[in-house]
Design a protein around this motif. Sequence first.
Motif, short mmCIF file in Angstrom:
data_model
loop_
_atom_site.label_atom_id
_atom_site.label_comp_id
_atom_site.label_asym_id
_atom_site.label_seq_id
_atom_site.Cartn_x
_atom_site.Cartn_y
_atom_site.Cartn_z
N GLN A 19 96.28 185.08 61.55
CA GLN A 19 96.40 185.02 60.11
C GLN A 19 95.01 184.32 59.69
N PRO A 20 94.23 184.64 58.56
CA PRO A 20 93.20 184.10 57.99
C PRO A 20 93.17 182.59 57.89
N PRO A 21 92.12 182.10 58.26
CA PRO A 21 91.97 180.58 58.60
C PRO A 21 92.21 179.95 57.15
N VAL A 22 92.96 178.59 57.41
CA VAL A 22 93.35 177.77 56.11
C VAL A 22 92.22 176.98 55.54
N ARG A 27 89.43 167.75 47.49
CA ARG A 27 90.55 167.06 46.97
C ARG A 27 91.74 167.25 47.85
N GLU A 28 92.09 168.39 48.49
CA GLU A 28 93.42 168.56 49.18
C GLU A 28 93.45 167.64 50.70
N TRP A 29 91.92 167.49 51.12
CA TRP A 29 91.59 166.63 52.22
C TRP A 29 91.85 165.29 52.12
N LEU A 30 91.36 164.80 50.92
CA LEU A 30 91.43 163.45 50.51
C LEU A 30 92.89 162.92 50.17
N MET A 31 93.74 164.12 49.50
CA MET A 31 95.11 163.70 49.24
C MET A 31 95.81 163.50 50.46
N VAL A 33 94.75 162.66 53.41
CA VAL A 33 94.46 161.47 53.94
C VAL A 33 94.92 160.21 53.66
N VAL A 34 95.18 160.32 52.03
CA VAL A 34 96.13 159.17 51.42
C VAL A 34 97.46 159.01 52.00
N VAL A 35 98.00 160.24 51.79
CA VAL A 35 99.53 160.27 52.12
C VAL A 35 99.73 160.10 53.55
N CYS A 36 99.02 160.60 54.66
CA CYS A 36 99.18 160.30 55.90
C CYS A 36 98.65 159.06 56.39
N GLY A 37 97.85 158.47 55.65
CA GLY A 37 97.62 156.98 55.92
C GLY A 37 98.77 155.99 55.85
N ALA A 38 99.46 156.17 54.46
CA ALA A 38 100.56 155.41 54.19
C ALA A 38 101.65 155.88 55.37
N PHE A 39 101.82 156.87 55.93
CA PHE A 39 102.73 157.19 56.83
C PHE A 39 102.26 156.51 58.04
N SER A 40 100.93 156.67 58.24
CA SER A 40 100.62 155.88 59.90
C SER A 40 100.85 154.32 59.58
N GLU A 149 104.53 176.90 52.00
CA GLU A 149 105.19 177.18 53.26
C GLU A 149 104.50 178.23 54.11
N GLY A 150 104.22 178.13 55.37
CA GLY A 150 103.56 179.15 56.15
C GLY A 150 102.29 178.40 56.75
N PRO A 151 101.28 178.90 57.29
CA PRO A 151 100.35 178.40 57.93
C PRO A 151 99.64 177.04 57.16
N GLN A 152 99.39 177.00 55.88
CA GLN A 152 99.03 175.76 55.31
C GLN A 152 100.11 174.62 55.38
N ARG A 153 101.29 174.94 55.29
CA ARG A 153 101.94 173.81 55.42
C ARG A 153 102.04 173.33 56.77
N ASN A 154 102.09 174.12 57.83
CA ASN A 154 102.08 173.81 59.30
C ASN A 154 100.96 173.12 59.60
N ARG A 155 99.85 173.68 59.04
CA ARG A 155 98.67 172.53 59.43
C ARG A 155 98.61 171.35 59.13
N ALA A 156 99.03 171.32 57.47
CA ALA A 156 99.34 170.09 56.97
C ALA A 156 100.47 169.10 57.59
N LEU A 157 101.45 169.35 58.26
CA LEU A 157 102.55 168.80 58.83
C LEU A 157 101.84 168.42 60.31
N GLY A 158 101.10 169.13 60.93
CA GLY A 158 100.53 168.88 62.00
C GLY A 158 99.68 167.70 62.00
N ILE A 159 98.70 167.60 60.98
CA ILE A 159 97.96 166.30 60.65
C ILE A 159 98.88 165.25 60.18
N TYR A 160 99.88 165.32 59.59
CA TYR A 160 100.88 164.37 59.36
C TYR A 160 101.40 163.95 60.54
#
Length: 507
Positions: A19-22, A27-31, A33-40, A149-160
């Motif tokens: 798959q092409p790199p995500v 803005r996506e990264w900062l968002m 960080v904020v959401v994952c920070g709250a979960f952490s 759904e797909g590579p982008q979500r998988n990567r985001a959920l990995g960071i989450y």
Amino acid sequence: MAIADDVPADGASPGAGAQPPVRWGLREWLMLVVVCGAFSLDALDNIMVGIATPQIKDEFDMSTSAAQWVVSAYVLGFGGFLLLGGRMADLLGRRRVFLTGLTVLTAGSLAGSLATSGFVVIVGRLVMGIGAALTAPSALAIVVGNFPEGPQRNRALGIYTACGAVGYSIGVVVGGALTQASWRWTFALSVPVAVAALIGALVLVPRDPAHDGTKRHYDAGGAITVTAAMLLLVYGIVQAPAEGWLSGRTLGVLAVAAVLLAAFAVIESRSPQPLLRLGLLRNKSLVGASLIAAAILGTYMSYQFVGSLYLQTYRGWSPLRMAFAFLPIGLMILTFAPRAGNWLGRTGLRRPIFGGMFAYAVAFLLFLRVGEGSSYWAMILPSMVLIGIGFPFAFTAANVQATNGVDESEQGLAAGILQTGYQVGAAVVLAVVTVRMGNEDDVSDRPALLSGYHQGTWVIIVIAAVSALAVPLAALAGRRRTGAAPAAQPTAVLGERPAESAGRSAG
């Protein structure tokens, strides 16, 4: 237990090209960080205050049973309000509920840090748990809703996953260090972090879509019955080790919870806009992911409980030294979790779940070797490393499996169901482990203490091993029913026919 088929989680067929790199913007990264920070922060709070509980008990001269509620009140609020919090995110808006949860969490943390009695501490912990019940499902729904759904979500959920799991792991280190200064810092730290996340969410999380003008029905009866049922269920589980599983009080509380759940089911079946569409529970992928989630967090939290007792009570280690002993778990998770989402696209979901739970079982088996004067490097560190490797793969795959194929309007509720699996699993497994360990309080009887740790660990091993074994068994059963592996259905659940998988959300 339904486990997603062993096909790429991004929708590509097996053997497809890379798959092409995500690529995301700032803005996506900062968002994220904020959401994952709250979960952490949710995870961090849960662990930090647990470390500080003995000091809280001493300062306010609390009994052991009362001090238990410093930890249990958080679990009660979190587990009791999760389903309601998840559905609120769908009906009222994920951003709005996320902001509300952070506000409630801040209020509870501030109350706890300024408490003048043990009762106020317990109330603060309950409020913090309710805040977490609002932020956890809405945070996951925000991630799912903003990354396709797909590579982008998988990567985001990995960071989450990395942020949440590291919160659990480094919480023991941070909690140990803060407790040595003052237990109040374990509450106070959450205030500026939550406020920063609140401000970041106001700026970075996209506004919820405007209401279309149709009349909303908020199903008050369903909300009241399911919340009361979950509160009583968690309360009964938490109290069972002290009261006895067959005591009249425990059986009475669990019976009332069962009646309320039955009433909830009746209300939902008749409601034009139910809080929980019962058809969603026929989504085998979501239910299977929730069961795996219960095993993942239940066994991990129980291992941390047993390991902490072994190192502090049996070996006499300080809280801070014990905290650093668990640090390798967090370091391994931090290393592998951000990459786990990308690997899911190549391996599918079944292999990471099986591999993660198998690594868990081996790690807990290795821990059985501990005894008097066991070397940390030879006897304990291997278990920590295996847990740190297994956790991010199984955890990320469970999150992807639970949210794939769920209609956009029910992502918050699906997240609430998944998070309920995590929290109820942690409460149930820990309660069973505690019973199996016994109530040996004589620290001078070292053989009895060590035997109790081993007995509790065997429960954890069995749950991890059964969960790992369920993955290939579910795959085999699904293929027997369908006659072939559904290779063309990347998000199908083993055991479902393709038509069922495609129509999961409509049912």
